[in-house]
Design a protein around this motif. Structure first.
Motif, PDB file in Angstrom:
ATOM      1  N   CYS A   1       0.824  -1.207   0.000  1.00  0.00           N
ATOM      2  CA  CYS A   1       0.000   0.000   0.000  1.00  0.00           C
ATOM      3  C   CYS A   1       0.858   1.256   0.000  1.00  0.00           C
ATOM      4  CB  CYS A   1      -0.877   0.032   1.246  1.00  0.00           C
ATOM      5  SG  CYS A   1      -2.520  -0.548   0.960  1.00  0.00           S
ATOM      6  N   LEU A   2       1.938   1.237   0.758  1.00  0.00           N
ATOM      7  CA  LEU A   2       2.695   2.474   0.990  1.00  0.00           C
ATOM      8  C   LEU A   2       3.674   2.787  -0.129  1.00  0.00           C
ATOM      9  CD1 LEU A   2       3.213   4.790   2.891  1.00  0.00           C
ATOM     10  CD2 LEU A   2       4.888   3.410   4.074  1.00  0.00           C
ATOM     11  N   VAL A   3       4.387   1.769  -0.629  1.00  0.00           N
ATOM     12  CA  VAL A   3       5.457   2.028  -1.604  1.00  0.00           C
ATOM     13  C   VAL A   3       4.960   2.749  -2.868  1.00  0.00           C
ATOM     14  CG1 VAL A   3       7.167   0.916  -3.087  1.00  0.00           C
ATOM     15  CG2 VAL A   3       6.936   0.211  -0.726  1.00  0.00           C
ATOM     16  N   PRO A   4       3.831   2.319  -3.482  1.00  0.00           N
ATOM     17  CA  PRO A   4       3.403   3.018  -4.695  1.00  0.00           C
ATOM     18  C   PRO A   4       3.132   4.499  -4.479  1.00  0.00           C
ATOM     19  CG  PRO A   4       2.177   1.001  -4.446  1.00  0.00           C
ATOM     20  CD  PRO A   4       2.962   1.170  -3.205  1.00  0.00           C
ATOM     21  N   VAL A   5       2.501   4.879  -3.355  1.00  0.00           N
ATOM     22  CA  VAL A   5       2.204   6.304  -3.170  1.00  0.00           C
ATOM     23  C   VAL A   5       3.493   7.088  -2.936  1.00  0.00           C
ATOM     24  CG1 VAL A   5      -0.169   6.142  -2.436  1.00  0.00           C
ATOM     25  CG2 VAL A   5       1.605   5.878  -0.755  1.00  0.00           C
ATOM     26  N   PHE A   6       4.461   6.420  -2.341  1.00  0.00           N
ATOM     27  CA  PHE A   6       5.787   7.027  -2.155  1.00  0.00           C
ATOM     28  C   PHE A   6       6.395   7.358  -3.516  1.00  0.00           C
ATOM     29  CE2 PHE A   6       9.845   7.395  -0.028  1.00  0.00           C
ATOM     30  CZ  PHE A   6       9.482   7.658   1.275  1.00  0.00           C
ATOM     31  N   VAL A   7       6.341   6.360  -4.430  1.00  0.00           N
ATOM     32  CA  VAL A   7       6.912   6.541  -5.758  1.00  0.00           C
ATOM     33  C   VAL A   7       6.105   7.546  -6.570  1.00  0.00           C
ATOM     34  CG1 VAL A   7       7.613   5.341  -7.866  1.00  0.00           C
ATOM     35  CG2 VAL A   7       7.800   4.202  -5.680  1.00  0.00           C
ATOM     36  N   ALA A   8       4.779   7.589  -6.314  1.00  0.00           N
ATOM     37  CA  ALA A   8       3.921   8.487  -7.091  1.00  0.00           C
ATOM     38  C   ALA A   8       4.251   9.948  -6.858  1.00  0.00           C
ATOM     39  CB  ALA A   8       2.454   8.224  -6.758  1.00  0.00           C
ATOM     40  N   LEU A   9       4.991  10.254  -5.777  1.00  0.00           N
ATOM     41  CA  LEU A   9       5.383  11.650  -5.529  1.00  0.00           C
ATOM     42  C   LEU A   9       6.539  12.083  -6.431  1.00  0.00           C
ATOM     43  CD1 LEU A   9       5.163  12.024  -1.675  1.00  0.00           C
ATOM     44  CD2 LEU A   9       4.016  13.414  -3.357  1.00  0.00           C
ATOM     45  N   LEU A  10       7.206  11.107  -7.080  1.00  0.00           N
ATOM     46  CA  LEU A  10       8.373  11.428  -7.917  1.00  0.00           C
ATOM     47  C   LEU A  10       8.080  12.497  -8.967  1.00  0.00           C
ATOM     48  CD1 LEU A  10      10.331   8.160  -8.814  1.00  0.00           C
ATOM     49  CD2 LEU A  10      11.181  10.156  -7.636  1.00  0.00           C
ATOM     50  N   PRO A  11       7.053  12.317  -9.822  1.00  0.00           N
ATOM     51  CA  PRO A  11       6.901  13.289 -10.906  1.00  0.00           C
ATOM     52  C   PRO A  11       6.123  14.542 -10.529  1.00  0.00           C
ATOM     53  CG  PRO A  11       5.367  11.497 -11.225  1.00  0.00           C
ATOM     54  CD  PRO A  11       6.089  11.211  -9.955  1.00  0.00           C
ATOM     55  N   VAL A  12       5.708  14.686  -9.255  1.00  0.00           N
ATOM     56  CA  VAL A  12       4.879  15.839  -8.890  1.00  0.00           C
ATOM     57  C   VAL A  12       5.733  17.108  -8.837  1.00  0.00           C
ATOM     58  CG1 VAL A  12       3.455  16.847  -7.086  1.00  0.00           C
ATOM     59  CG2 VAL A  12       3.269  14.428  -7.590  1.00  0.00           C
ATOM     60  N   PRO A  13       5.408  18.125  -9.633  1.00  0.00           N
ATOM     61  CA  PRO A  13       6.190  19.362  -9.608  1.00  0.00           C
ATOM     62  C   PRO A  13       5.665  20.331  -8.546  1.00  0.00           C
ATOM     63  CG  PRO A  13       4.643  19.447 -11.417  1.00  0.00           C
ATOM     64  CD  PRO A  13       4.357  18.178 -10.661  1.00  0.00           C
ATOM     65  N   PHE A  14       6.558  20.836  -7.686  1.00  0.00           N
ATOM     66  CA  PHE A  14       6.134  21.797  -6.669  1.00  0.00           C
ATOM     67  C   PHE A  14       6.407  23.234  -7.086  1.00  0.00           C
ATOM     68  CE2 PHE A  14       6.271  17.926  -4.271  1.00  0.00           C
ATOM     69  CZ  PHE A  14       5.147  18.035  -3.476  1.00  0.00           C
ATOM     70  N   SER A  15       7.308  23.410  -8.047  1.00  0.00           N
ATOM     71  CA  SER A  15       7.479  24.706  -8.672  1.00  0.00           C
ATOM     72  C   SER A  15       8.220  24.450  -9.971  1.00  0.00           C
ATOM     73  CB  SER A  15       8.258  25.666  -7.781  1.00  0.00           C
ATOM     74  OG  SER A  15       9.638  25.476  -7.977  1.00  0.00           O
ATOM     75  N   GLU A  16       8.603  25.534 -10.636  1.00  0.00           N
ATOM     76  CA  GLU A  16       9.241  25.371 -11.949  1.00  0.00           C
ATOM     77  C   GLU A  16      10.459  24.468 -11.875  1.00  0.00           C
ATOM     78  OE1 GLU A  16       9.684  28.662 -15.448  1.00  0.00           O
ATOM     79  OE2 GLU A  16       8.855  29.126 -13.487  1.00  0.00           O
ATOM     80  N   ASN A  17      11.207  24.544 -10.771  1.00  0.00           N
ATOM     81  CA  ASN A  17      12.405  23.707 -10.700  1.00  0.00           C
ATOM     82  C   ASN A  17      12.481  22.806  -9.475  1.00  0.00           C
ATOM     83  OD1 ASN A  17      12.524  26.121  -9.476  1.00  0.00           O
ATOM     84  ND2 ASN A  17      14.265  26.902 -10.597  1.00  0.00           N
ATOM     85  N   ILE A  18      11.408  22.702  -8.676  1.00  0.00           N
ATOM     86  CA  ILE A  18      11.410  21.727  -7.580  1.00  0.00           C
ATOM     87  C   ILE A  18      10.567  20.533  -8.001  1.00  0.00           C
ATOM     88  CG2 ILE A  18      10.885  21.287  -5.157  1.00  0.00           C
ATOM     89  CD1 ILE A  18      11.126  24.214  -4.655  1.00  0.00           C
ATOM     90  N   GLN A  19      11.234  19.467  -8.365  1.00  0.00           N
ATOM     91  CA  GLN A  19      10.559  18.251  -8.814  1.00  0.00           C
ATOM     92  C   GLN A  19      11.561  17.135  -8.660  1.00  0.00           C
ATOM     93  OE1 GLN A  19       9.655  18.231 -12.959  1.00  0.00           O
ATOM     94  NE2 GLN A  19       7.957  16.804 -12.738  1.00  0.00           N
ATOM     95  N   ALA A  20      11.119  15.998  -8.092  1.00  0.00           N
ATOM     96  CA  ALA A  20      12.093  14.932  -7.831  1.00  0.00           C
ATOM     97  C   ALA A  20      12.620  14.343  -9.125  1.00  0.00           C
ATOM     98  CB  ALA A  20      11.450  13.836  -6.986  1.00  0.00           C
ATOM     99  N   HIS A  21      11.729  14.070 -10.079  1.00  0.00           N
ATOM    100  CA  HIS A  21      12.181  13.439 -11.309  1.00  0.00           C
ATOM    101  C   HIS A  21      11.217  13.808 -12.422  1.00  0.00           C
ATOM    102  CE1 HIS A  21      14.396  10.705 -13.751  1.00  0.00           C
ATOM    103  NE2 HIS A  21      13.341   9.967 -14.009  1.00  0.00           N
ATOM    104  N   GLU A  22      11.724  14.461 -13.454  1.00  0.00           N
ATOM    105  CA  GLU A  22      10.852  14.835 -14.563  1.00  0.00           C
ATOM    106  C   GLU A  22      10.693  13.631 -15.496  1.00  0.00           C
ATOM    107  OE1 GLU A  22       8.921  17.040 -15.671  1.00  0.00           O
ATOM    108  OE2 GLU A  22       8.876  16.688 -17.819  1.00  0.00           O
TER     109      GLU A  22
END
Lengths: 170, 320
Positions: free
Chosen positions: B86-107
């Motif tokens: 249950c937990l691991v997928p939601v953890f990974v799902a945060l990867l592509p979420v952009p928080f600003s123009e240049n704050i993003q874990a992985h484009e």
């Protein structure tokens, strides 16, 4: 160059983990006598294959693998399981002699694949593939097969519904 | 040199995502209790810390110290694996979420697809939890979760398709950039926006669609047998999933980090917590509907409307 070495090691390690996961999952899916464990093995293998796609430079295929196989096919299987069988019910024991057939087929297939690949060049660190032609080809060159498959799926869905309705009437 | 930057970046991303997951859970649990309190003319937590802010931390400490009970007839490997799945997928799902123009874990150019695909894995975790602990209420909750996924996922995808038509990309970052020079997509796609809101309430198993838990009929459903930290892993997963769903909603429909006066991350977080507040509002206002009502609502109302909306959008875009 130590960092590059380190990164390659990590890459190889993750790739190896995926391979181990696929193999263990496949063995679990075939060998386990508990239906839910078989199902879990299947999921492990499919997720592992998605990982392999990702490492070979195609995130699109990896995501599609998870979405279609794990998300759709496995959830459908799970739905069927939860309707038909009690959780954790033991299945039948497999016949003894037939147990020798799968390893034989596996070895034969592995051998032929390795033989086929032995001529190819080995790449340590694949580059990301440009995936945009997939969509263009599906809606261009391969439009007819694409449409035929969707009609086939529609027919299958209608067939499933009508079979279910006949059962319910009886 | 590039390698070093990659590795440092990776470590920073992992650290950042862990922080977001942890802090979000602490804050959202507190917010939920406060919102619930004020909607019922109570105060909610007040004692621990300023305005009860540290209540969740105290609860977390309590949960860590509690014993994990394994039911005797449970399928132990599945019982242990389920909260992790249950937990691991939601953890990974945060990867592509952009928080600003240049704050993003992985484009990722398939970021949106990745988040949708991982959402399906979350249901699988719930399913395994229900199966693993050999409890009929848990099994009922799990099979409801699977029936539910079929009812909301198709309308959800059909609501996302018009956005992809409008922006021409699957990358979350590019979708926000596409809204920079036009209006936010919620104004072009109000129907899709509303259906998406309903669908994410269903997707995150929130009341009025919390059939998998349904404490009054199923004794908390799929996590009945879980205790201590394993129980709280499910809640960590649920609150993180709400965060991801809200983040995707603000990226798709409300222009992500775009907004006047404040810097990007502030806008992004404001929008995310706006959606989370909406979901809490739903939870403490609407009573739970029946399972068959939800299924017929999903299949007979949401699906046709979202399909029509998609066809209409495609038609208008082809005509223009």
């Amino acid at each position: 160059m130590t960092f590059e070495r380190f990164a390659l090691d990590i890459y190889a390690l993750s790739f190896g983990t995926m391979l181990v996961q696929i193999t263990i999952g496949a063995i679990m899916a075939v060998r386990s006598r508990n239906l839910v464990h078989c199902f879990l093995g299947l999921v492990m293998t499919l997720v592992g294959v998605a990982g392999i796609y990702y490492f070979l430079g195609s995130p699109l295929l990896a995501v599609m693998q998870i979405m279609i196989y794990v998300g759709a096919v496995c959830v459908a299987i799970a739905f069927g399981l939860s309707l038909t069988r009690k959780a954790g019910e033991e299945g039948l024991q497999p016949a003894g002699l037939r147990g020798f057939v799968p390893p034989f087929i596996t070895l034969a297939m592995l051998g032929s694949v390795l033989l086929g690949l032995s001529e190819r060049e080995w790449v340590g660190y694949p580059k990301k593939i440009d995936e945009s032609p997939i969509g263009q080809m599906l809606l261009g060159e391969y439009l007819l097969p694409f449409e035929v498959i969707s009609i086939l799926l529609t027919v299958a869905v209608i067939g499933a519904i009508s079979v279910a309705l006949i059962r319910r009437r009886n | 040199m590039i390698m070093e930057i990659t590795i440092v970046r990776t470590l920073l991303s992992i650290l950042g995502i862990t922080l977001v997951v942890g802090l979000n859970a602490v804050f959202v649990v507190w917010l939920e209790r406060k919102v619930a309190g004020h909607m019922q003319y109570r105060l909610g937590p007040t004692e621990v810390g300023p305005a009860g802010l540290l209540q969740t931390v105290a609860d977390g400490l309590k949960l860590v110290s509690k014993q994990i009970i394994f039911p005797r007839s449970a399928d132990t490997p599945i019982f242990i694996l389920a909260p992790i799945i249950c937990l691991v997928p939601v953890f990974v799902a945060l990867l592509p979420v952009p928080f600003s123009e240049n704050i993003q874990a992985h484009e990722l150019d398939v970021g949106l697809l990745l988040v949708i695909a991982l959402g399906l894995l979350n249901t699988l975790g719930i399913l395994l939890a229900g199966w693993g602990c050999d409890n009929k209420y848990a099994l009922l909750g799990a099979s409801r979760a699977v029936a539910q996924i079929l009812a909301y996922k198709i309308p959800l995808l059909l609501c996302i398709l018009p956005i992809i038509l409008l922006s021409g990309t699957f990358s979350l970052r590019e979708i926000v950039v596409a809204q920079d020079h036009s209006l936010w997509f919620a104004l072009y796609q109000p129907v899709a926006f509303l259906i998406y809101l309903v669908a994410i309430t269903m997707e995150t198993n929130r009341s009025p669609f919390d059939f998998a838990e349904a404490e009054s009929e199923l004794v908390a459903g799929f996590h009945t047998e879980y205790s201590g930290m394993m129980f709280s892993l499910f809640f960590l997963a649920e609150y993180t999933y709400m965060f991801v769903a809200a983040a995707i909603a603000s990226v798709l429909f409300l222009g992500g980090w775009l907004g006047p006066f404040f810097p990007g991350p502030v806008w992004m977080l404001l929008k995310i917590y706006f959606f989370l507040f909406l979901m809490m509002w739903f939870r403490w206002t609407f009573p739970r509907v029946r399972v068959d009502q939800m299924l017929s609502f999903g299949w007979k109302i949401l699906l046709p409307i979202s399909l029509l909306n998609f066809l209409l959008t495609a038609g208008v875009m082809a005509a223009l």
